[in-house]
Structures are given as C-alpha cells and as structure tokens.
Design a protein around this motif. Sequence first.
Motif, PDB file in Angstrom:
ATOM      1  N   TYR A  71      15.112   9.110  -5.746  1.00 28.54           N
ATOM      2  CA  TYR A  71      13.688   9.429  -5.845  1.00 28.54           C
ATOM      3  C   TYR A  71      13.050   9.328  -4.467  1.00 28.54           C
ATOM      4  CZ  TYR A  71       8.868   9.066  -7.627  1.00 28.54           C
ATOM      5  OH  TYR A  71       7.536   9.264  -7.872  1.00 28.54           O
ATOM      6  N   VAL A  72      13.389   8.281  -3.723  1.00 27.65           N
ATOM      7  CA  VAL A  72      12.994   8.104  -2.323  1.00 27.65           C
ATOM      8  C   VAL A  72      14.255   7.687  -1.568  1.00 27.65           C
ATOM      9  CG1 VAL A  72      11.604   6.758  -0.693  1.00 27.65           C
ATOM     10  CG2 VAL A  72      10.624   7.419  -2.904  1.00 27.65           C
ATOM     11  N   ALA A  73      14.528   8.375  -0.490  1.00 29.29           N
ATOM     12  CA  ALA A  73      15.741   8.075   0.286  1.00 29.29           C
ATOM     13  C   ALA A  73      15.662   6.679   0.894  1.00 29.29           C
ATOM     14  CB  ALA A  73      15.921   9.113   1.378  1.00 29.29           C
ATOM     15  N   TYR A 132       9.567   3.963  -9.848  1.00 29.70           N
ATOM     16  CA  TYR A 132       8.922   2.972  -8.985  1.00 29.70           C
ATOM     17  C   TYR A 132       9.958   1.991  -8.444  1.00 29.70           C
ATOM     18  CZ  TYR A 132       5.585  -0.616  -7.462  1.00 29.70           C
ATOM     19  OH  TYR A 132       4.873  -1.528  -6.731  1.00 29.70           O
ATOM     20  N   VAL A 133      10.879   1.558  -9.294  1.00 27.14           N
ATOM     21  CA  VAL A 133      11.928   0.630  -8.855  1.00 27.14           C
ATOM     22  C   VAL A 133      12.723   1.251  -7.714  1.00 27.14           C
ATOM     23  CG1 VAL A 133      14.107  -0.483  -9.528  1.00 27.14           C
ATOM     24  CG2 VAL A 133      12.105  -0.633 -11.031  1.00 27.14           C
ATOM     25  N   GLU A 134      13.150   2.503  -7.881  1.00 24.59           N
ATOM     26  CA  GLU A 134      13.913   3.176  -6.830  1.00 24.59           C
ATOM     27  C   GLU A 134      13.109   3.294  -5.542  1.00 24.59           C
ATOM     28  OE1 GLU A 134      16.251   6.722  -7.339  1.00 24.59           O
ATOM     29  OE2 GLU A 134      16.261   6.410  -9.503  1.00 24.59           O
ATOM     30  N   ALA A 135      11.872   3.750  -5.662  1.00 21.83           N
ATOM     31  CA  ALA A 135      11.024   3.894  -4.476  1.00 21.83           C
ATOM     32  C   ALA A 135      10.790   2.539  -3.822  1.00 21.83           C
ATOM     33  CB  ALA A 135       9.695   4.550  -4.854  1.00 21.83           C
ATOM     34  N   SER A 136      10.547   1.535  -4.645  1.00 24.83           N
ATOM     35  CA  SER A 136      10.256   0.208  -4.119  1.00 24.83           C
ATOM     36  C   SER A 136      11.437  -0.349  -3.331  1.00 24.83           C
ATOM     37  CB  SER A 136       9.863  -0.740  -5.254  1.00 24.83           C
ATOM     38  OG  SER A 136       9.429  -1.967  -4.731  1.00 24.83           O
ATOM     39  N   PHE A 137      12.638  -0.200  -3.842  1.00 20.01           N
ATOM     40  CA  PHE A 137      13.801  -0.673  -3.083  1.00 20.01           C
ATOM     41  C   PHE A 137      13.913   0.055  -1.747  1.00 20.01           C
ATOM     42  CE2 PHE A 137      15.676  -2.693  -6.961  1.00 20.01           C
ATOM     43  CZ  PHE A 137      15.868  -3.944  -6.410  1.00 20.01           C
ATOM     44  N   ALA A 138      13.655   1.368  -1.738  1.00 15.99           N
ATOM     45  CA  ALA A 138      13.697   2.125  -0.489  1.00 15.99           C
ATOM     46  C   ALA A 138      12.631   1.634   0.481  1.00 15.99           C
ATOM     47  CB  ALA A 138      13.510   3.619  -0.763  1.00 15.99           C
ATOM     48  N   ILE A 139      11.490   1.234  -0.045  1.00 13.39           N
ATOM     49  CA  ILE A 139      10.369   0.763   0.775  1.00 13.39           C
ATOM     50  C   ILE A 139      10.604  -0.657   1.280  1.00 13.39           C
ATOM     51  CG2 ILE A 139       7.931   0.078   0.659  1.00 13.39           C
ATOM     52  CD1 ILE A 139       7.557   2.541  -1.259  1.00 13.39           C
ATOM     53  N   ILE A 140      11.057  -1.544   0.409  1.00 16.24           N
ATOM     54  CA  ILE A 140      11.148  -2.959   0.806  1.00 16.24           C
ATOM     55  C   ILE A 140      12.415  -3.313   1.575  1.00 16.24           C
ATOM     56  CG2 ILE A 140       9.680  -3.698  -1.113  1.00 16.24           C
ATOM     57  CD1 ILE A 140      12.467  -5.096  -2.110  1.00 16.24           C
ATOM     58  N   ALA A 141      13.501  -2.575   1.391  1.00 19.31           N
ATOM     59  CA  ALA A 141      14.758  -2.954   2.056  1.00 19.31           C
ATOM     60  C   ALA A 141      14.597  -3.033   3.573  1.00 19.31           C
ATOM     61  CB  ALA A 141      15.891  -2.019   1.645  1.00 19.31           C
ATOM     62  N   PRO A 142      14.000  -2.027   4.229  1.00 21.25           N
ATOM     63  CA  PRO A 142      13.811  -2.165   5.678  1.00 21.25           C
ATOM     64  C   PRO A 142      12.853  -3.304   6.028  1.00 21.25           C
ATOM     65  CG  PRO A 142      13.397   0.103   4.975  1.00 21.25           C
ATOM     66  CD  PRO A 142      13.578  -0.723   3.750  1.00 21.25           C
ATOM     67  N   ALA A 185       8.484  -4.497 -16.356  1.00 23.80           N
ATOM     68  CA  ALA A 185       7.580  -3.583 -17.061  1.00 23.80           C
ATOM     69  C   ALA A 185       8.362  -2.480 -17.765  1.00 23.80           C
ATOM     70  CB  ALA A 185       6.570  -2.974 -16.086  1.00 23.80           C
ATOM     71  N   GLY A 186       9.515  -2.121 -17.197  1.00 23.69           N
ATOM     72  CA  GLY A 186      10.377  -1.097 -17.787  1.00 23.69           C
ATOM     73  C   GLY A 186      11.298  -1.624 -18.869  1.00 23.69           C
ATOM     74  N   ALA A 246       0.812  -1.218   0.000  1.00 25.03           N
ATOM     75  CA  ALA A 246       0.000   0.000   0.000  1.00 25.03           C
ATOM     76  C   ALA A 246       0.846   1.270   0.000  1.00 25.03           C
ATOM     77  CB  ALA A 246      -0.943   0.000   1.200  1.00 25.03           C
ATOM     78  N   ALA A 247       2.096   1.174   0.433  1.00 25.71           N
ATOM     79  CA  ALA A 247       2.964   2.346   0.473  1.00 25.71           C
ATOM     80  C   ALA A 247       3.471   2.753  -0.909  1.00 25.71           C
ATOM     81  CB  ALA A 247       4.146   2.095   1.410  1.00 25.71           C
ATOM     82  N   HIS A 248       3.378   1.874  -1.883  1.00 25.74           N
ATOM     83  CA  HIS A 248       3.806   2.190  -3.254  1.00 25.74           C
ATOM     84  C   HIS A 248       2.770   3.096  -3.923  1.00 25.74           C
ATOM     85  CE1 HIS A 248       6.358  -1.289  -2.431  1.00 25.74           C
ATOM     86  NE2 HIS A 248       7.090  -0.944  -3.471  1.00 25.74           N
ATOM     87  N   TRP A 249       3.223   3.883  -4.897  1.00 31.20           N
ATOM     88  CA  TRP A 249       2.302   4.761  -5.619  1.00 31.20           C
ATOM     89  C   TRP A 249       2.616   4.711  -7.107  1.00 31.20           C
ATOM     90  CZ3 TRP A 249       6.027   6.427  -2.205  1.00 31.20           C
ATOM     91  CH2 TRP A 249       7.106   7.141  -2.742  1.00 31.20           C
ATOM     92  N   PRO A 250       1.634   5.078  -7.949  1.00 29.24           N
ATOM     93  CA  PRO A 250       1.862   5.047  -9.397  1.00 29.24           C
ATOM     94  C   PRO A 250       2.908   6.086  -9.811  1.00 29.24           C
ATOM     95  CG  PRO A 250      -0.484   5.283  -8.895  1.00 29.24           C
ATOM     96  CD  PRO A 250       0.278   5.455  -7.605  1.00 29.24           C
ATOM     97  N   THR A 251       3.803   5.680 -10.680  1.00 26.00           N
ATOM     98  CA  THR A 251       4.837   6.559 -11.222  1.00 26.00           C
ATOM     99  C   THR A 251       5.446   5.824 -12.418  1.00 26.00           C
ATOM    100  OG1 THR A 251       6.778   7.893 -10.660  1.00 26.00           O
ATOM    101  CG2 THR A 251       6.671   5.697  -9.676  1.00 26.00           C
ATOM    102  N   ASN A 252       6.474   6.374 -13.037  1.00 29.67           N
ATOM    103  CA  ASN A 252       7.097   5.639 -14.134  1.00 29.67           C
ATOM    104  C   ASN A 252       7.841   4.431 -13.558  1.00 29.67           C
ATOM    105  OD1 ASN A 252      10.080   6.019 -13.922  1.00 29.67           O
ATOM    106  ND2 ASN A 252       9.563   8.179 -14.151  1.00 29.67           N
ATOM    107  N   CYS A 253       8.112   3.454 -14.398  1.00 34.23           N
ATOM    108  CA  CYS A 253       8.675   2.179 -13.944  1.00 34.23           C
ATOM    109  C   CYS A 253       9.963   2.337 -13.163  1.00 34.23           C
ATOM    110  CB  CYS A 253       8.934   1.249 -15.129  1.00 34.23           C
ATOM    111  SG  CYS A 253       7.440   0.701 -15.948  1.00 34.23           S
ATOM    112  N   TRP A 254      10.875   3.141 -13.647  1.00 33.88           N
ATOM    113  CA  TRP A 254      12.193   3.194 -13.026  1.00 33.88           C
ATOM    114  C   TRP A 254      12.188   4.013 -11.745  1.00 33.88           C
ATOM    115  CZ3 TRP A 254      15.127  -0.635 -13.879  1.00 33.88           C
ATOM    116  CH2 TRP A 254      14.912  -1.367 -15.054  1.00 33.88           C
TER     117      TRP A 254
END
Length: 143
Positions: free
Chosen positions: A103-105, A48-58, A80-81, A38-46
């Motif tokens: 994109y996301v720290a 999203y990849v950056e944000a997703s890694f920041a979100i999932i790593a912890p 997808a990219g 639920a913390a992910h949001w729509p954006t371009n694929c790459w």
Amino acid sequence: MPTWTSPPQLVALAALYARAQAHPETISDAAFIEAVKAAHWPTNCWSYVEASFAIIAPACVLRPHLTAELIALPIAAMIAGGQDDAGQVIAIGRACATRDAPYVAVSEDGKRWLMQVWPGLGEVVETVFQVRLQAALVDEDDE
C-alpha cells in the motif's frame, strides 16, 4: 531514507527524515513524533497498518528511543481491525516489509529494521499491545 514522491505528507516526512539524519539536533523528539503522526491518513485498518509500518520503520531507525511510542500507531490499528493476539504482531510487521505490491512502499532502511530489529522487540510489542488493547476495551465500555 525513504524517497516517497506522493502523497504530499509522505514527501514532507521524507524531507524531515533526511534532515533528522543529517542534523538530528534540529528536531525535537516531540516535533519528530508529531510529524510522524501527521503523515498518517484515514483509510481502512489494515491498509493503515501497512502504511504505518512504512512510515514508522525509518523513524525507529533514526530515533530508536521512541520505538515504543511509534509502534503504538500500527498496533492500535491492528486492534481496531480485530487483532487480539499480540503474538501475531511481529509477523504482520515483517509481512509488510516483504509485500510485492505494498500500500505504501517501505524504504530499504525500513525493511532492514522490520526484518532485523523488529523481530527482537517481542517484549516491547507485547507491552504496547496490551496497553492499547486495554485502552480499546475501555473505549468500547464507554460507548
């Protein structure tokens, strides 16, 4: 753990991570996965990849047994990219941990995970990548 101050879904996720670290028994794996998704949001694929890694790593630090399910999020976005080589996935994740202007720290725990644990997950990455790639190809055939 992350100290995001925006957007609101990352602030909420940071609070969930803190609670999961302090009282892991209060959050089921299913609720944990749903909160991460639920913390992910729509954006371009790459992005999203950056944000997703920041979100999932912890999340992977807190619940390593959920890693295969969690890494499917950025891997699906890579596919997808246009990414078609599982051999590049580890390097892409590591690059997200070292970006000067991400994109996301990525939190310090997340950076540590991406730099130390992530590179050792080649077999899991390959398996998840192939499953997601096949699913994407089936979806493409259905269109």
